[in-house]
Design an enzyme around this catalytic site. Sequence first.
Site, PDB file in Angstrom:
ATOM      1  N   GLY A 139       8.961  -4.297  -8.540  1.00  0.00           N
ATOM      2  CA  GLY A 139       9.977  -3.192  -8.835  1.00  0.00           C
ATOM      3  C   GLY A 139      11.238  -3.234  -8.794  1.00  0.00           C
ATOM      4  N   GLY A 190       0.700  -1.378  -0.011  1.00  0.00           N
ATOM      5  CA  GLY A 190      -0.062  -0.063   0.028  1.00  0.00           C
ATOM      6  C   GLY A 190       0.762   1.096  -0.093  1.00  0.00           C
ATOM      7  N   HIS A 235       4.525   1.815  -8.058  1.00  0.00           N
ATOM      8  CA  HIS A 235       3.446   0.682  -8.035  1.00  0.00           C
ATOM      9  C   HIS A 235       2.618   0.835  -9.149  1.00  0.00           C
ATOM     10  CE1 HIS A 235       4.294   1.387  -3.573  1.00  0.00           C
ATOM     11  NE2 HIS A 235       4.452  -0.081  -3.605  1.00  0.00           N
ATOM     12  N   ASP A 270      13.683  -2.651  -5.364  1.00  0.00           N
ATOM     13  CA  ASP A 270      14.188  -3.688  -4.779  1.00  0.00           C
ATOM     14  C   ASP A 270      14.735  -4.937  -5.257  1.00  0.00           C
ATOM     15  OD1 ASP A 270      12.716  -2.703  -2.245  1.00  0.00           O
ATOM     16  OD2 ASP A 270      11.106  -3.147  -3.545  1.00  0.00           O
ATOM     17  N   SER A 290       9.259   5.625  -3.361  1.00  0.00           N
ATOM     18  CA  SER A 290       9.276   4.665  -2.060  1.00  0.00           C
ATOM     19  C   SER A 290       8.436   5.025  -0.992  1.00  0.00           C
ATOM     20  CB  SER A 290      10.705   4.650  -1.275  1.00  0.00           C
ATOM     21  OG  SER A 290      10.650   3.697  -0.261  1.00  0.00           O
TER      22      SER A 290
HETATM   23  O1  PAF Z   1       7.903  -5.048  -2.119  1.00  0.00           O
HETATM   24  C1  PAF Z   1       6.723  -5.087  -1.106  1.00  0.00           C
HETATM   25  O2  PAF Z   1       5.989  -4.177  -0.879  1.00  0.00           O
HETATM   26  C2  PAF Z   1       6.645  -6.267  -0.048  1.00  0.00           C
HETATM   27  O3  PAF Z   1       7.852  -6.760   0.080  1.00  0.00           O
HETATM   28  C3  PAF Z   1       5.786  -7.315  -0.833  1.00  0.00           C
HETATM   29  C4  PAF Z   1       6.408  -7.980  -2.258  1.00  0.00           C
HETATM   30  C5  PAF Z   1       4.488  -6.788  -1.270  1.00  0.00           C
HETATM   31  C6  PAF Z   1       5.698  -8.498   0.103  1.00  0.00           C
HETATM   32  O4  PAF Z   1       5.124  -8.074   1.347  1.00  0.00           O
END
Ligand code: PAF
Length: 287
Positions: A149, A31, A37, A152, A187
């Site tokens: 993404g 979220g 995202h 990470d 982020s």
């Molecule tokens: O990257 C993220 O937001 C989290 O690590 C994920 C992949 C949703 C797992 O909780």
Amino acid sequence: MITLGNPEELAILLREQRQQGHRIAFVPTMGNLHDGHISLVREASRLADFVVTSIYINPLQFGANEDLDKYPRTLEADQQKLQEAGNHLLFTPDSTAIYPEGLERHTKVIVPLLTEGLCGASRPGHFDGVTTVVNILFNMVQPDVALFGEKDYQQVAVIRKMVRDLRLPVEIRTGATVREVSGLAMSSRNGYLSEDQKAQAAQIYTTLTAMREQLLKAAHDLPTTIAWGIEALEEAGLRVDYLEIVNSDSLQAARDRSEPLTIAVAAFLGSTRLIDNLSLSPIRDTE
Ligand code: PAF
């Protein structure tokens, strides 16, 4: 867009989609959605007929002294953004749905080696939490394709390895890191920063790009480039957690420039921990 938190209802709805021959794409998130995202959701709708995004702040991937309690919860704004991006279903399970017997009693999925260095060294158990929840979510959604993404970088490598090792029938795709005009990687944790701190944090990307230039020109050996980068970040007022040049595949410290290289960094600005990376070799999109 439909929002639901019940895994049984999710299963019924997704079965109907599959019966209609629809391809399902999945974007797992915690979220507080930003353009990074949303670019994944847009790419997902290009790749599939039906797009599912999940929002679940996974307690299993947070350490005891980390920001689980203050992690931003912005459901209404997130729903609005997802709706506009063409997402079809938002899945918002709670911890009873994900870990019915509690965190301690739950089976964990652990990827060895790749999780030992970088963020894995600074955040013990973090990736066990990530792979466990992603596995559970994959089993609930059963997507054809899932998107993550590239910010990470280690997470993507770990998830790809899990998918390979456990023969999970899902294709993993990545989306390029989306950046502010200043270069700061988007982020959810940027929300903890003041405007002045955001300007300071932009030095992370400035330093990474300067290091990449040094590597491309073979200006210095790897340790000298790393030492230069650490000094540049510290001069900008950041506290370096790690700054490493790793082999893009193994995530082990690179020995020389002949390897595919990724520069990976985690640095603190006040109590906010920020991560970023830059690869010198293209990141492969499919297995
Ligand atoms: O990257 C993220 O937001 C989290 O690590 C994920 C992949 C949703 C797992 O909780």
